[in-house]
Motif scaffolding. Structure first.
Motif, PDB file in Angstrom:
ATOM      1  N   THR A 187      22.181  40.281  66.751  1.00 21.88           N
ATOM      2  CA  THR A 187      20.878  39.819  66.322  1.00 21.88           C
ATOM      3  C   THR A 187      20.290  40.871  65.391  1.00 21.88           C
ATOM      4  OG1 THR A 187      19.556  41.023  68.316  1.00 21.88           O
ATOM      5  CG2 THR A 187      20.731  39.081  68.652  1.00 21.88           C
ATOM      6  N   THR A 188      19.074  40.429  65.059  1.00 21.30           N
ATOM      7  CA  THR A 188      18.221  41.675  64.123  1.00 21.30           C
ATOM      8  C   THR A 188      17.831  42.911  64.978  1.00 21.30           C
ATOM      9  OG1 THR A 188      16.138  40.366  64.722  1.00 21.30           O
ATOM     10  CG2 THR A 188      17.153  39.809  62.914  1.00 21.30           C
ATOM     11  N   GLN A 189      18.027  42.689  66.485  1.00 22.68           N
ATOM     12  CA  GLN A 189      17.880  44.045  66.988  1.00 22.68           C
ATOM     13  C   GLN A 189      19.006  44.855  67.165  1.00 22.68           C
ATOM     14  OE1 GLN A 189      14.770  44.358  68.589  1.00 22.68           O
ATOM     15  NE2 GLN A 189      14.403  42.281  67.687  1.00 22.68           N
ATOM     16  N   GLU A 247      17.954  34.110  68.557  1.00 27.08           N
ATOM     17  CA  GLU A 247      16.673  34.450  67.947  1.00 27.08           C
ATOM     18  C   GLU A 247      16.132  33.021  67.500  1.00 27.08           C
ATOM     19  OE1 GLU A 247      16.981  38.714  65.832  1.00 27.08           O
ATOM     20  OE2 GLU A 247      18.263  37.340  65.287  1.00 27.08           O
ATOM     21  N   ARG A 314      17.610  33.663  54.984  1.00 27.76           N
ATOM     22  CA  ARG A 314      18.642  34.452  54.819  1.00 27.76           C
ATOM     23  C   ARG A 314      19.436  34.202  53.263  1.00 27.76           C
ATOM     24  NH1 ARG A 314      17.093  34.930  59.840  1.00 27.76           N
ATOM     25  NH2 ARG A 314      17.973  36.384  61.163  1.00 27.76           N
ATOM     26  N   GLY A 325      22.801  40.727  56.458  1.00 27.29           N
ATOM     27  CA  GLY A 325      22.575  41.544  57.677  1.00 27.29           C
ATOM     28  C   GLY A 325      23.977  41.276  58.491  1.00 27.29           C
ATOM     29  N   SER A 327      23.515  40.175  61.584  1.00 31.60           N
ATOM     30  CA  SER A 327      23.367  39.108  62.494  1.00 31.60           C
ATOM     31  C   SER A 327      23.668  37.908  61.594  1.00 31.60           C
ATOM     32  CB  SER A 327      22.109  39.140  63.214  1.00 31.60           C
ATOM     33  OG  SER A 327      21.250  39.097  62.048  1.00 31.60           O
ATOM     34  N   ASP A 328      23.827  37.734  60.411  1.00 27.41           N
ATOM     35  CA  ASP A 328      23.765  36.754  59.653  1.00 27.41           C
ATOM     36  C   ASP A 328      25.354  36.089  59.751  1.00 27.41           C
ATOM     37  OD1 ASP A 328      21.310  37.297  58.846  1.00 27.41           O
ATOM     38  OD2 ASP A 328      21.714  37.661  56.925  1.00 27.41           O
ATOM     39  N   GLN A 340      20.177  47.610  53.278  1.00 30.03           N
ATOM     40  CA  GLN A 340      19.419  46.952  54.409  1.00 30.03           C
ATOM     41  C   GLN A 340      18.017  47.353  54.690  1.00 30.03           C
ATOM     42  OE1 GLN A 340      21.838  45.931  57.583  1.00 30.03           O
ATOM     43  NE2 GLN A 340      20.165  46.178  59.291  1.00 30.03           N
ATOM     44  N   THR A 345      15.900  43.848  54.921  1.00 30.46           N
ATOM     45  CA  THR A 345      15.061  43.852  56.051  1.00 30.46           C
ATOM     46  C   THR A 345      13.676  43.509  55.851  1.00 30.46           C
ATOM     47  OG1 THR A 345      16.289  45.179  57.500  1.00 30.46           O
ATOM     48  CG2 THR A 345      14.315  45.140  58.202  1.00 30.46           C
ATOM     49  N   VAL A 348      13.308  39.996  54.408  1.00 30.63           N
ATOM     50  CA  VAL A 348      13.092  38.854  55.520  1.00 30.63           C
ATOM     51  C   VAL A 348      11.706  38.917  56.213  1.00 30.63           C
ATOM     52  CG1 VAL A 348      14.142  38.159  57.865  1.00 30.63           C
ATOM     53  CG2 VAL A 348      15.627  38.810  55.992  1.00 30.63           C
ATOM     54  N   ARG A 349      11.245  40.149  56.491  1.00 30.60           N
ATOM     55  CA  ARG A 349      10.101  40.327  56.995  1.00 30.60           C
ATOM     56  C   ARG A 349       8.805  39.633  56.282  1.00 30.60           C
ATOM     57  NH1 ARG A 349      10.571  45.149  58.551  1.00 30.60           N
ATOM     58  NH2 ARG A 349       9.518  46.163  56.766  1.00 30.60           N
TER      59      ARG A 349
END
Length: 481
Positions: A187-189, A247, A314, A325, A327-328, A340, A345, A348-349
C-alpha cells in the motif's frame, strides 16, 4: 287518387323543408349528454338556447377547473420526468455475514536493521521526514541505491517481517497460522499484511461478539523503527471490502502498543438507482451488475469510484515522473527513492486534493457498494496477572519492552444485523396514472377513459369539417358508428 298523391308530395316537401340540418351544435349536444365530464351538459350551444347567466357561470367554472387541471398535469409530468427518488432504510438480521478484509500496517513498515547495510539510509529518511514536516532542504544523495529504480523485491527485503510481527492469530475461537492467512500486500504505507483479501472464498461470520471473530496479537518491534514522516508507533488497520484494494475507501482504525483494541463492526449495504435517476445529487451511478457492463479500468477490478480514481491519478503520476510506486499494479519501471520522494509521492498527494483534476478523471460511483462502520474501545494489555506468562511465551526482556511493542486487536461484528439503504423511484407508471386520474376526478369528475371521449369528439369534429369542405352532407357519426 291525384288528391292523395298531391297530399303525399306536399307532406314530403314539408318534411324536407322542416328537417333539421346536422351541425356542430348537434355534435356538441350529443357529446354533452353522453360524456362523463361533470357539468358539460349545462352548457348549451347558442343556437339551441341563448347564453344565460347560469350558463356563463358554468362555462367559467369548467374553464377554470380545466386550466387548473392542465397546470397540475404539466407539473405532474415534470415531476415524473425529473426522476425523483425516495430512500428506504431497513435492518435485517442475517444467519451469516461476510467478514471484511483486515489489512494491518505497522506505522513504520521499513526495518532499520535491514536498512543499516546502506550507511546513508537512516540520515536520508530522517531528512525526508523533516522535509515533509518542516521547511527543510538537504543535499540529494547520489549513490546508486538512492538514484536507481527499486524493485518490489528490494522493498520486501527492507520491510518488517510479517512472521515476526504477527505473534498469534485466531478466528471463531480457533487458532490458525498467521502467515498462512495474512498475505503481504503493498500500500502507500509500505508492505502490509491482509486477512481475507482477494481470496477464493470469503470468510463468513455465524456468531457475533468480541471472542467469536478475529483476534490478533501483534509485535510492532519499535527497536527496528526508522525515521518516517509519520511519527506514531502502533498499527494502522484498514477494514475494507474483501474484493477491493485495501486503500479503496477503507474504514481506518489505529491501535497502540500496550492496549487491547476492540473494533466493533457494523455492515452497511447501499443500493442506488442507475440512470436516468441521479444517484449522487447531480450524478448517475454505474450499474456494475448489468449484463452489458464492461469494466473500463485497465489495472483495477472490480470497478469502483475509488479504483477508478486510483488508476487515474497513478497513470498521471507515471506520465509526470516516469515511474510508479511499489503499491501500483502497473508493470512499469519502479521509482528510485529520490524520484519517489521528490516527484511521485508529492504529485499523487497534490493531485488527490486538486478539484479540477478530480473532475477531469470523470470517475462515477457504482450503484451497489458496501461500507463498514466501527466503534473502537481499548483496555490495558496484558493484565498484570498475565505479565509473567506473556514474558515467558514471547521471550520479551521485561515489562517495559512488552508494553512498548505488544498489542492485541479484536475485530468483530457486535450483532448479526446488516443495514441496507436502497433508493426507490418516487414515481412509477402506475402511480403517475393514479395521480393523473385523481386530478381529473377532482377537477372535472372525469376518468382516464374520458380522454378517449374527448379524442373521439375531436375526430368527429375533423370528419365533420372534412365533409363540409368536400361539399358533402355532414353525418351524425356519434349515433351511426
Amino acid at each position: 287518387m291525384n288528391v292523395d298523391k298531391n297530399m303525399t308530395d306536399t307532406t314530403t316537401a314539408d318534411a324536407k323543408k322542416h328537417s333539421p340540418t346536422y351541425g356542430l351544435k348537434d355534435l356538441w349536444d350529443e357529446f354533452s349528454h353522453s360524456t362523463g365530464i361533470h357539468a358539460v351538459e349545462k352548457i348549451k350551444a347558442p343556437s339551441i338556447n341563448p347564453f344565460s347567466v347560469r350558463g356563463l357561470m358554468w362555462t367559467l367554472a369548467i374553464c377554470t377547473t380545466t386550466a387548473f387541471l392542465i397546470y397540475n398535469l404539466i407539473e405532474e409530468l415534470g415531476n415524473y420526468y425529473s426522476y425523483p427518488i425516495v430512500t428506504k432504510v431497513t435492518s435485517n438480521i442475517k444467519h451469516f455475514i461476510e467478514f471484511p478484509a483486515v489489512t494491518i500496517c505497522n506505522r513504520c513498515t521499513l526495518n532499520k536493521t535491514r536498512l543499516d547495510v546502506y550507511p546513508e539510509m537512516e540520515s536520508y529518511f530522517a531528512n525526508t521526514s523533516l522535509q515533509r514536516n518542516k521547511n527543510f532542504t538537504f543535499p540529494t544523495p547520489t549513490s546508486d541505491v538512492f538514484q536507481n529504480p527499486l524493485s518490489l523485491e528490494w522493498w520486501r527485503n527492507m520491510s518488517m517481517e510479517g512472521s515476526k510481527m504477527l505473534v498469534q492469530c485466531a478466528f471463531g475461537g480457533d487458532n490458525f497460522d498467521c502467515m498462512t492467512e495474512f498475505r503481504p500486500v503493498f500500500t502507500t504505507q509500505g508492505l502490509c499484511h491482509s486477512y481475507n483479501f482477494n481470496v477464493t472464498e470469503i470468510v463468513k461470520v455465524w456468531t457475533a461478539g468480541d471472542d467469536a471473530n478475529l483476534i490478533v496479537s501483534f509485535n510492532i518491534h519499535q527497536d527496528d523503527y526508522t525515521f518516517r514522516a509519520n511519527m506514531a508507533a502502533g498499527i494502522k488497520v484498514l477494514l475494507h471490502n474483501p474484493r477491493l484494494h485495501p486503500e479503496a475507501d477503507p474504514t481506518v482504525v489505529m491501535a497502540s502498543p500496550g492496549f487491547s483494541t476492540y473494533v466493533a463492526l457494523q455492515k452497511k449495504e447501499y443500493s442506488f438507482l442507475p440512470g436516468p435517476y441521479k444517484a449522487f445529487d447531480d450524478m448517475e451511478c454505474v450499474d456494475t451488475n448489468s449484463a452489458e457492463f464492461v469494466n473500463p479500468l485497465k489495472y483495477y477490478s472490480p470497478f469502483t469510484y475509488e479504483h477508478c480514481f486510483m488508476e487515474c491519478v497513478r497513470i498521471k503520476a507515471f506520465d509526470e515522473c516516469g515511474c510508479v510506486g511499489p503499491s501500483d499494479p502497473q508493470d512499469l519501471p519502479r521509482c528510485s527513492l529520490v524520484k519517489q520522494d521528490s516527484c511521485y509521492t508529492t504529485f499523487v498527494r497534490e493531485m488527490s486534493k486538486n478539484g479540477t483534476f478530480v473532475k477531469e478523471c470523470g470517475c462515477v460511483g457504482e450503484c451497489t457498494l458496501i461500507r463498514y462502520t466501527a466503534q473502537v474501545s481499548s483496555s490495558s494489555f496484558p493484565a498484570n496477572i498475565w505479565v509473567n506468562t506473556f514474558l515467558n511465551s514471547t521471550e520479551t526482556r521485561d515489562r517495559a519492552t512488552m508494553v512498548e511493542n505488544f498489542l492485541e486487536l479484536r475485530v468483530f461484528y457486535d450483532n448479526m444485523m446488516v443495514t441496507s439503504t436502497a433508493q426507490q423511484p418516487q414515481y412509477t407508471v402506475a402511480s403517475l396514472f393514479s395521480n393523473i386520474g385523481g386530478q381529473m376526478g377532482l377537477c372535472l369528475g372525469a376518468s382516464n377513459l374520458t380522454i378517449m371521449e374527448i379524442t373521439e369528439l375531436l375526430v368527429f369534429i375533423i370528419l365533420f369539417l372534412c365533409d363540409k369542405c368536400r361539399g358533402r352532407k355532414a353525418r351524425n357519426r356519434i349515433n351511426t358508428w
